[in-house]
Design a protein around this motif. Structure first.
Motif, PDB file in Angstrom:
ATOM      1  N   ARG A  31       0.829  -1.209   0.000  1.00  0.00           N
ATOM      2  CA  ARG A  31       0.000   0.000   0.000  1.00  0.00           C
ATOM      3  C   ARG A  31       0.864   1.259   0.000  1.00  0.00           C
ATOM      4  N   ILE A  32       1.905   1.274   0.808  1.00  0.00           N
ATOM      5  CA  ILE A  32       2.775   2.449   0.889  1.00  0.00           C
ATOM      6  C   ILE A  32       3.468   2.700  -0.441  1.00  0.00           C
ATOM      7  N   LEU A  33       4.029   1.652  -1.047  1.00  0.00           N
ATOM      8  CA  LEU A  33       4.719   1.825  -2.325  1.00  0.00           C
ATOM      9  C   LEU A  33       3.751   2.256  -3.425  1.00  0.00           C
ATOM     10  N   GLY A  34       2.534   1.716  -3.400  1.00  0.00           N
ATOM     11  CA  GLY A  34       1.525   2.114  -4.387  1.00  0.00           C
ATOM     12  C   GLY A  34       1.118   3.560  -4.221  1.00  0.00           C
ATOM     13  N   THR A  35       0.938   3.989  -2.983  1.00  0.00           N
ATOM     14  CA  THR A  35       0.577   5.377  -2.711  1.00  0.00           C
ATOM     15  C   THR A  35       1.707   6.309  -3.123  1.00  0.00           C
ATOM     16  N   ALA A  36       2.950   5.927  -2.832  1.00  0.00           N
ATOM     17  CA  ALA A  36       4.098   6.761  -3.214  1.00  0.00           C
ATOM     18  C   ALA A  36       4.169   6.903  -4.729  1.00  0.00           C
ATOM     19  N   GLU A  37       3.905   5.819  -5.440  1.00  0.00           N
ATOM     20  CA  GLU A  37       3.937   5.878  -6.909  1.00  0.00           C
ATOM     21  C   GLU A  37       2.824   6.796  -7.431  1.00  0.00           C
ATOM     22  N   ASP A  38       1.637   6.700  -6.844  1.00  0.00           N
ATOM     23  CA  ASP A  38       0.534   7.592  -7.234  1.00  0.00           C
ATOM     24  C   ASP A  38       0.922   9.049  -7.008  1.00  0.00           C
ATOM     25  N   TYR A  39       1.533   9.331  -5.870  1.00  0.00           N
ATOM     26  CA  TYR A  39       1.944  10.697  -5.543  1.00  0.00           C
ATOM     27  C   TYR A  39       2.952  11.207  -6.571  1.00  0.00           C
ATOM     28  N   ARG A  40       3.955  10.377  -6.918  1.00  0.00           N
ATOM     29  CA  ARG A  40       4.955  10.784  -7.913  1.00  0.00           C
ATOM     30  C   ARG A  40       4.314  11.020  -9.272  1.00  0.00           C
ATOM     31  N   ARG A  41       3.324  10.193  -9.624  1.00  0.00           N
ATOM     32  CA  ARG A  41       2.654  10.359 -10.904  1.00  0.00           C
ATOM     33  C   ARG A  41       1.870  11.675 -10.935  1.00  0.00           C
ATOM     34  N   LEU A  42       1.241  12.023  -9.822  1.00  0.00           N
ATOM     35  CA  LEU A  42       0.449  13.255  -9.760  1.00  0.00           C
ATOM     36  C   LEU A  42       1.307  14.511  -9.653  1.00  0.00           C
TER      37      LEU A  42
END
Length: 65
Positions: A31-42
């Motif tokens: 979950r943390i890695l997925g959220t971090a990736e979403d943040y970087r994408r945004l």
């Protein structure tokens, strides 16, 4: 987690996560890695989130006319 990373340098994230011996920790890291990736994408790489407000942070005053 730091110890696990030291023991397995260069292992891809998905393989590393699958080798974590605790299912709850596996799910948390995913979950943390997925959220971090979403943040970087945004917001792009290198962006820092805004600091969380603290008790010392004054609240904005709303003036009604």
């Amino acid at each position: 987690m730091v110890r696990w990373l030291r023991e397995r340098p260069g292992v891809p994230d998905d393989e590393f996560i699958d080798d974590i011996p605790f299912p709850e920790t596996q799910n948390y890291i995913r979950r943390i890695l997925g959220t971090a990736e979403d943040y970087r994408r945004l917001y792009g790489p290198g962006q820092q989130p805004a600091p969380a407000p603290t008790a010392a942070t004054p609240k904005p005053v709303i003036v009604k006319k």
